[in-house]
Design a protein around this motif. Structure first.
Motif, PDB file in Angstrom:
ATOM      1  N   SER A  76       0.921 -67.857  56.471  1.00  0.00           N
ATOM      2  CA  SER A  76       0.657 -67.146  55.217  1.00  0.00           C
ATOM      3  C   SER A  76      -0.846 -66.992  55.024  1.00  0.00           C
ATOM      4  CB  SER A  76       1.284 -67.887  54.030  1.00  0.00           C
ATOM      5  OG  SER A  76       0.742 -69.187  53.942  1.00  0.00           O
ATOM      6  N   ILE A  77      -1.224 -65.871  54.423  1.00  0.00           N
ATOM      7  CA  ILE A  77      -2.630 -65.545  54.174  1.00  0.00           C
ATOM      8  C   ILE A  77      -2.792 -65.285  52.684  1.00  0.00           C
ATOM      9  CG2 ILE A  77      -4.515 -63.942  54.670  1.00  0.00           C
ATOM     10  CD1 ILE A  77      -3.066 -63.250  57.301  1.00  0.00           C
ATOM     11  N   LEU A  78      -3.854 -65.842  52.097  1.00  0.00           N
ATOM     12  CA  LEU A  78      -4.175 -65.569  50.705  1.00  0.00           C
ATOM     13  C   LEU A  78      -5.654 -65.223  50.628  1.00  0.00           C
ATOM     14  CD1 LEU A  78      -2.769 -65.467  47.940  1.00  0.00           C
ATOM     15  CD2 LEU A  78      -3.423 -67.836  47.608  1.00  0.00           C
ATOM     16  N   PHE A  79      -6.032 -64.551  49.563  1.00  0.00           N
ATOM     17  CA  PHE A  79      -7.389 -64.040  49.410  1.00  0.00           C
ATOM     18  C   PHE A  79      -8.016 -64.619  48.152  1.00  0.00           C
ATOM     19  CE2 PHE A  79      -4.700 -61.202  51.751  1.00  0.00           C
ATOM     20  CZ  PHE A  79      -5.458 -60.937  52.882  1.00  0.00           C
ATOM     21  N   THR A  80      -9.309 -64.923  48.221  1.00  0.00           N
ATOM     22  CA  THR A  80      -9.988 -65.616  47.124  1.00  0.00           C
ATOM     23  C   THR A  80      -9.857 -64.923  45.767  1.00  0.00           C
ATOM     24  OG1 THR A  80     -12.087 -64.637  47.873  1.00  0.00           O
ATOM     25  CG2 THR A  80     -11.609 -66.900  48.584  1.00  0.00           C
ATOM     26  N   VAL A 111      -6.251 -57.899  47.357  1.00  0.00           N
ATOM     27  CA  VAL A 111      -5.644 -57.295  48.533  1.00  0.00           C
ATOM     28  C   VAL A 111      -4.146 -57.198  48.274  1.00  0.00           C
ATOM     29  CG1 VAL A 111      -5.226 -57.544  51.013  1.00  0.00           C
ATOM     30  CG2 VAL A 111      -7.417 -58.279  50.034  1.00  0.00           C
ATOM     31  N   ALA A 112      -3.619 -55.995  48.383  1.00  0.00           N
ATOM     32  CA  ALA A 112      -2.193 -55.764  48.171  1.00  0.00           C
ATOM     33  C   ALA A 112      -1.462 -55.797  49.509  1.00  0.00           C
ATOM     34  CB  ALA A 112      -1.972 -54.421  47.485  1.00  0.00           C
ATOM     35  N   LEU A 113      -0.178 -56.068  49.463  1.00  0.00           N
ATOM     36  CA  LEU A 113       0.626 -56.103  50.677  1.00  0.00           C
ATOM     37  C   LEU A 113       0.499 -54.795  51.456  1.00  0.00           C
ATOM     38  CD1 LEU A 113       2.551 -57.733  52.406  1.00  0.00           C
ATOM     39  CD2 LEU A 113       4.439 -56.882  51.005  1.00  0.00           C
ATOM     40  N   GLY A 114       0.467 -53.683  50.759  1.00  0.00           N
ATOM     41  CA  GLY A 114       0.315 -52.383  51.413  1.00  0.00           C
ATOM     42  C   GLY A 114      -0.982 -52.245  52.198  1.00  0.00           C
ATOM     43  N   ASP A 115      -2.015 -52.988  51.789  1.00  0.00           N
ATOM     44  CA  ASP A 115      -3.295 -52.964  52.513  1.00  0.00           C
ATOM     45  C   ASP A 115      -3.164 -53.578  53.899  1.00  0.00           C
ATOM     46  OD1 ASP A 115      -4.496 -51.898  50.211  1.00  0.00           O
ATOM     47  OD2 ASP A 115      -5.074 -53.881  49.476  1.00  0.00           O
TER      48      ASP A 115
END
Length: 125
Positions: A76-80, A111-115
Motif C-alpha cells: 500500500s502507498i500513501l501520500f503526505t 493524489v487520487a486513485l485515477g492519478d
C-alpha cells in the motif's frame, strides 16, 4: 512518466493493527508497524531484510503465518497530503505512518486513485 514525489518512509506490519478489545469491539494498536531502511518487493508482498539470514515479513505478504493477504493488498502507498487531511479531521496526534501503509510518499498535493491508474514506478539509487 510524471514524478509524483519522494519516498520518505518504508514500513512493514509484523501483525494486524486491529486487536480485539471485547467480543464486539476492536481497538487499533500501531506497535506492529516497523520502520525499515530498505525493502524487497515481490509478487506476494513486502519483506524487510534484517541480516544475512533474517527478514521481517509484512502481515499482508502471502507467506506470513497470519497473512492478511487479499488479491491487491500486498503493498500500500500513501501520500503526505493525505495525512494533513486526516489530521484536520481527527486531530494533530496522528503521526505519519500510523495508517500502516507500506510506502509513504512526500508530495505537494493530494493524489487520487485515477492519478495512478497507469501504474507506479519506484526509482532507486
Amino acid at each position: 512518466m510524471d514524478m509524483i514525489g519522494t519516498v520518505v518512509r518504508l514500513q512493514v506490519q509484523t501483525s494486524s493493527l486491529k486487536v480485539e478489545a471485547s467480543p464486539r469491539r476492536q481497538r487499533y494498536d500501531p506497535t506492529p508497524i516497523v520502520s525499515i531502511p530498505m525493502v524487497a518487493l515481490a509478487e506476494g508482498g513486502m519483506i524487510a531484510p534484517r541480516g544475512p539470514e533474517q527478514s521481517v515479513v509484512d502481515v499482508h505478504h502471502r507467506i506470513h503465518p497470519d497473512s492478511k493477504y487479499r488479491d491487491g493488498n500486498a503493498v500500500s502507498i500513501l501520500f503526505t497530503p493525505h495525512y494533513a487531511a486526516m489530521r484536520d479531521h481527527f486531530g494533530s496526534h496522528l503521526e505519519d505512518g500510523i495508517a500502516g501503509e507500506s510506502i509513504l510518499v512526500e508530495t505537494g498535493s493530494m493524489v487520487a486513485l485515477g492519478d495512478l491508474e497507469r501504474g507506479v514506478t519506484l526509482l532507486t539509487a
